[in-house]
Design a protein around this motif. Structure first.
Motif, PDB file in Angstrom:
ATOM      1  N   THR A   1       0.825  -1.211   0.000  1.00 48.99           N
ATOM      2  CA  THR A   1       0.000   0.000   0.000  1.00 48.99           C
ATOM      3  C   THR A   1       0.855   1.256   0.000  1.00 48.99           C
ATOM      4  OG1 THR A   1      -1.700  -1.204   1.229  1.00 48.99           O
ATOM      5  CG2 THR A   1      -1.876   1.190   1.177  1.00 48.99           C
ATOM      6  N   ALA A   2       1.878   1.278   0.844  1.00 48.04           N
ATOM      7  CA  ALA A   2       2.765   2.447   0.909  1.00 48.04           C
ATOM      8  C   ALA A   2       3.480   2.667  -0.416  1.00 48.04           C
ATOM      9  CB  ALA A   2       3.785   2.261   2.030  1.00 48.04           C
ATOM     10  N   SER A   3       3.893   1.576  -1.071  1.00 47.59           N
ATOM     11  CA  SER A   3       4.623   1.686  -2.341  1.00 47.59           C
ATOM     12  C   SER A   3       3.739   2.165  -3.480  1.00 47.59           C
ATOM     13  CB  SER A   3       5.248   0.332  -2.703  1.00 47.59           C
ATOM     14  OG  SER A   3       4.240  -0.619  -3.042  1.00 47.59           O
ATOM     15  N   GLU A   4       2.415   2.108  -3.289  1.00 47.68           N
ATOM     16  CA  GLU A   4       1.484   2.581  -4.315  1.00 47.68           C
ATOM     17  C   GLU A   4       0.968   3.990  -4.008  1.00 47.68           C
ATOM     18  OE1 GLU A   4      -1.550  -0.378  -4.387  1.00 47.68           O
ATOM     19  OE2 GLU A   4      -0.406  -1.764  -5.648  1.00 47.68           O
ATOM     20  N   VAL A   5       0.620   4.228  -2.739  1.00 46.22           N
ATOM     21  CA  VAL A   5       0.016   5.512  -2.372  1.00 46.22           C
ATOM     22  C   VAL A   5       1.024   6.660  -2.432  1.00 46.22           C
ATOM     23  CG1 VAL A   5      -1.064   6.828  -0.495  1.00 46.22           C
ATOM     24  CG2 VAL A   5      -1.789   4.478  -0.947  1.00 46.22           C
ATOM     25  N   LYS A   6       2.171   6.486  -1.822  1.00 43.22           N
ATOM     26  CA  LYS A   6       3.133   7.587  -1.739  1.00 43.22           C
ATOM     27  C   LYS A   6       3.629   8.065  -3.108  1.00 43.22           C
ATOM     28  CE  LYS A   6       4.606   6.572   2.988  1.00 43.22           C
ATOM     29  NZ  LYS A   6       5.730   6.212   3.890  1.00 43.22           N
ATOM     30  N   PRO A   7       4.011   7.170  -4.037  1.00 45.34           N
ATOM     31  CA  PRO A   7       4.409   7.647  -5.376  1.00 45.34           C
ATOM     32  C   PRO A   7       3.282   8.341  -6.127  1.00 45.34           C
ATOM     33  CG  PRO A   7       5.214   5.425  -5.003  1.00 45.34           C
ATOM     34  CD  PRO A   7       4.250   5.720  -3.894  1.00 45.34           C
ATOM     35  N   THR A   8       2.046   7.869  -5.927  1.00 43.67           N
ATOM     36  CA  THR A   8       0.894   8.504  -6.588  1.00 43.67           C
ATOM     37  C   THR A   8       0.754   9.947  -6.131  1.00 43.67           C
ATOM     38  OG1 THR A   8      -0.264   6.386  -6.760  1.00 43.67           O
ATOM     39  CG2 THR A   8      -1.595   8.376  -6.960  1.00 43.67           C
ATOM     40  N   VAL A   9       0.972  10.176  -4.834  1.00 46.39           N
ATOM     41  CA  VAL A   9       0.879  11.531  -4.279  1.00 46.39           C
ATOM     42  C   VAL A   9       1.981  12.425  -4.839  1.00 46.39           C
ATOM     43  CG1 VAL A   9       1.098  12.902  -2.169  1.00 46.39           C
ATOM     44  CG2 VAL A   9      -0.287  10.816  -2.160  1.00 46.39           C
ATOM     45  N   THR A  10       3.219  11.961  -4.811  1.00 42.06           N
ATOM     46  CA  THR A  10       4.355  12.790  -5.241  1.00 42.06           C
ATOM     47  C   THR A  10       4.344  13.046  -6.748  1.00 42.06           C
ATOM     48  OG1 THR A  10       5.735  10.786  -5.339  1.00 42.06           O
ATOM     49  CG2 THR A  10       5.801  12.073  -3.313  1.00 42.06           C
ATOM     50  N   LYS A  11       3.918  12.058  -7.536  1.00 39.36           N
ATOM     51  CA  LYS A  11       3.872  12.249  -8.993  1.00 39.36           C
ATOM     52  C   LYS A  11       2.849  13.305  -9.396  1.00 39.36           C
ATOM     53  CE  LYS A  11       5.440   7.618 -10.330  1.00 39.36           C
ATOM     54  NZ  LYS A  11       5.044   6.314 -10.929  1.00 39.36           N
ATOM     55  N   ALA A  12       1.880  13.538  -8.536  1.00 47.17           N
ATOM     56  CA  ALA A  12       0.847  14.541  -8.816  1.00 47.17           C
ATOM     57  C   ALA A  12       1.270  15.930  -8.355  1.00 47.17           C
ATOM     58  CB  ALA A  12      -0.457  14.144  -8.128  1.00 47.17           C
ATOM     59  N   GLY A  13       2.502  16.058  -7.866  1.00 43.48           N
ATOM     60  CA  GLY A  13       2.976  17.358  -7.399  1.00 43.48           C
ATOM     61  C   GLY A  13       2.558  17.674  -5.985  1.00 43.48           C
ATOM     62  N   ALA A  14       2.015  16.686  -5.280  1.00 49.56           N
ATOM     63  CA  ALA A  14       1.625  16.857  -3.881  1.00 49.56           C
ATOM     64  C   ALA A  14       2.744  16.318  -2.988  1.00 49.56           C
ATOM     65  CB  ALA A  14       0.313  16.151  -3.603  1.00 49.56           C
ATOM     66  N   LYS A  15       2.542  16.380  -1.681  1.00 51.93           N
ATOM     67  CA  LYS A  15       3.582  15.968  -0.740  1.00 51.93           C
ATOM     68  C   LYS A  15       2.974  15.138   0.383  1.00 51.93           C
ATOM     69  CE  LYS A  15       7.078  17.865   2.422  1.00 51.93           C
ATOM     70  NZ  LYS A  15       7.638  19.124   3.001  1.00 51.93           N
ATOM     71  N   VAL A  16       3.596  13.985   0.649  1.00 53.04           N
ATOM     72  CA  VAL A  16       3.148  13.143   1.755  1.00 53.04           C
ATOM     73  C   VAL A  16       3.468  13.867   3.063  1.00 53.04           C
ATOM     74  CG1 VAL A  16       3.429  10.935   2.931  1.00 53.04           C
ATOM     75  CG2 VAL A  16       3.528  11.034   0.426  1.00 53.04           C
ATOM     76  N   ALA A  17       2.496  13.937   3.960  1.00 53.08           N
ATOM     77  CA  ALA A  17       2.647  14.682   5.212  1.00 53.08           C
ATOM     78  C   ALA A  17       2.883  13.741   6.387  1.00 53.08           C
ATOM     79  CB  ALA A  17       1.398  15.522   5.463  1.00 53.08           C
ATOM     80  N   GLU A  18       3.435  14.288   7.447  1.00 54.18           N
ATOM     81  CA  GLU A  18       3.649  13.531   8.672  1.00 54.18           C
ATOM     82  C   GLU A  18       2.293  13.251   9.342  1.00 54.18           C
ATOM     83  OE1 GLU A  18       6.473  12.286   9.946  1.00 54.18           O
ATOM     84  OE2 GLU A  18       7.498  12.968   8.129  1.00 54.18           O
ATOM     85  N   PRO A  19       2.173  12.112  10.028  1.00 56.53           N
ATOM     86  CA  PRO A  19       0.911  11.783  10.705  1.00 56.53           C
ATOM     87  C   PRO A  19       0.452  12.892  11.653  1.00 56.53           C
ATOM     88  CG  PRO A  19       2.374   9.879  10.686  1.00 56.53           C
ATOM     89  CD  PRO A  19       3.177  11.040  10.183  1.00 56.53           C
ATOM     90  N   GLY A  20      -0.791  13.309  11.506  1.00 58.14           N
ATOM     91  CA  GLY A  20      -1.369  14.335  12.372  1.00 58.14           C
ATOM     92  C   GLY A  20      -1.251  15.748  11.858  1.00 58.14           C
ATOM     93  N   SER A  21      -0.381  15.974  10.872  1.00 55.51           N
ATOM     94  CA  SER A  21      -0.169  17.342  10.392  1.00 55.51           C
ATOM     95  C   SER A  21      -1.296  17.844   9.503  1.00 55.51           C
ATOM     96  CB  SER A  21       1.165  17.435   9.631  1.00 55.51           C
ATOM     97  OG  SER A  21       1.201  16.525   8.551  1.00 55.51           O
TER      98      SER A  21
END
Length: 296
Positions: A155-175
């Motif tokens: 799941t992490a290997s799919e979700v995180k690249p999808t976010v970054t490729k869209a020009g977004a940024k993965v955030a720290e938990p709770g932020s």
């Protein structure tokens, strides 16, 4: 969208948003001038209009089918999760029995239910667990990605690249999550503002919002009723008992944005594309955003 504030138990009046209407002044047409409309359109114009209408219908159907597929997938995973935790017999597993009743209300095909009950008894089938990812979206928006997965690394290997490729940024938990409230959302169809307000207040709702109609300018006949998580099931039952048509597909536990973030058209389009890409992932069950006007 500005929400409608519920009337308190003390009997205070309900504050509803005022609608602003624009007025268009049209110069009168000269006598004998042709009236615009289908009667004097060319065949080509009619084909274009019909084509656009067909395209809109096809788009809505495609989204509806995708939403239904996502719901079926989520129910299937929940069946495995609950059956592995408390047994595959609904007679001795109250949580599973409740879920199977919900699956029936949602029209989940019987073969999907039976297949996942069988998977739950397979020793090779891993346990499902809930994982939440947070992200900063285009234009300063926030996103909460809710997943139910039997393989966290996948799941992490799919979700995180999808976010970054869209020009977004993965955030720290709770932020990002602090900008959202976990609550129940019950959608009722085919009703009026006054009727749903009165019933929602009696049922203990916290807030009510109209669902934007599909056609511009058309009155809203569907409403979102927000309730505390613990009151979700009981309020849904109460609304049904009062004669309201509850939309089972759209009613669920959600992360509701505390304050929508307005963005320009470009950022809105990028947020919309990101949400669609995330929802295409099998492990992603829902995406919530505070991007104003974007329903995830």
């Amino acid at each position: 969208m500005q929400s409608m504030l519920a009337r308190s138990s003390a009997g205070a009046s309900i504050a509803r948003p005022k609608c602003a209407f624009s007025r268009q002044i049209v110069a009168p047409k000269p006598a004998g001038a042709p009236v615009a409309g289908p009667s004097n359109w060319s065949r080509g114009q009619l084909v274009v209009v019909s084509g656009r209408r067909a395209a809109k219908i096809a788009l809505r159907k495609g989204k509806s089918d995708a939403k239904k597929s996502k719901i079926y997938g989520r129910i299937g995973k929940k069946i495995i999760q609950l059956a592995k935790a408390g047994g595959a017999d609904p007679a001795t597993n109250a949580a599973l029995d409740t879920l199977l009743r919900q699956a029936k209300d949602l029209g989940v095909p019987k073969d999907i239910v039976e297949r996942n009950l069988k998977r739950a008894t397979d020793a090779k089938q891993g346990d499902y667990q809930e994982i939440t990812y947070e992200a900063y979206g285009p234009g300063g928006t926030g996103l909460v990605v809710f997943c139910l997965t039997d393989n966290v690394n996948r799941t992490a290997s799919e979700v995180k690249p999808t976010v970054t490729k869209a020009g977004a940024k993965v955030a720290e938990p709770g932020s990002v999550l602090f900008n959202f409230q976990r609550c129940g959302m019950i959608v009722v169809d085919g009703t009026t503002e006054d009727a749903v307000f009165e019933a929602a207040m009696e049922a203990g709702a916290e807030d009510v919002e109209p669902v934007p109609p599909e056609e511009d300018g058309a009155p809203s006949t569907s409403y979102k009723v927000f309730v505390p998580v613990e009151a979700f099931s009981s309020t849904k039952t109460a609304m049904r008992g009062l004669g309201f048509s509850v939309n089972e597909e759209d009613s669920d536990l959600v992360f509701r944005a505390a304050a929508p973030v307005e963005v320009d058209d470009e950022a809105f389009a990028r947020n919309e594309a990101l949400v669609e890409k995330l929802l295409e992932l099998d492990d992603v069950d829902a995406v919530f955003t505070n991007c104003d006007g974007l329903v995830a």
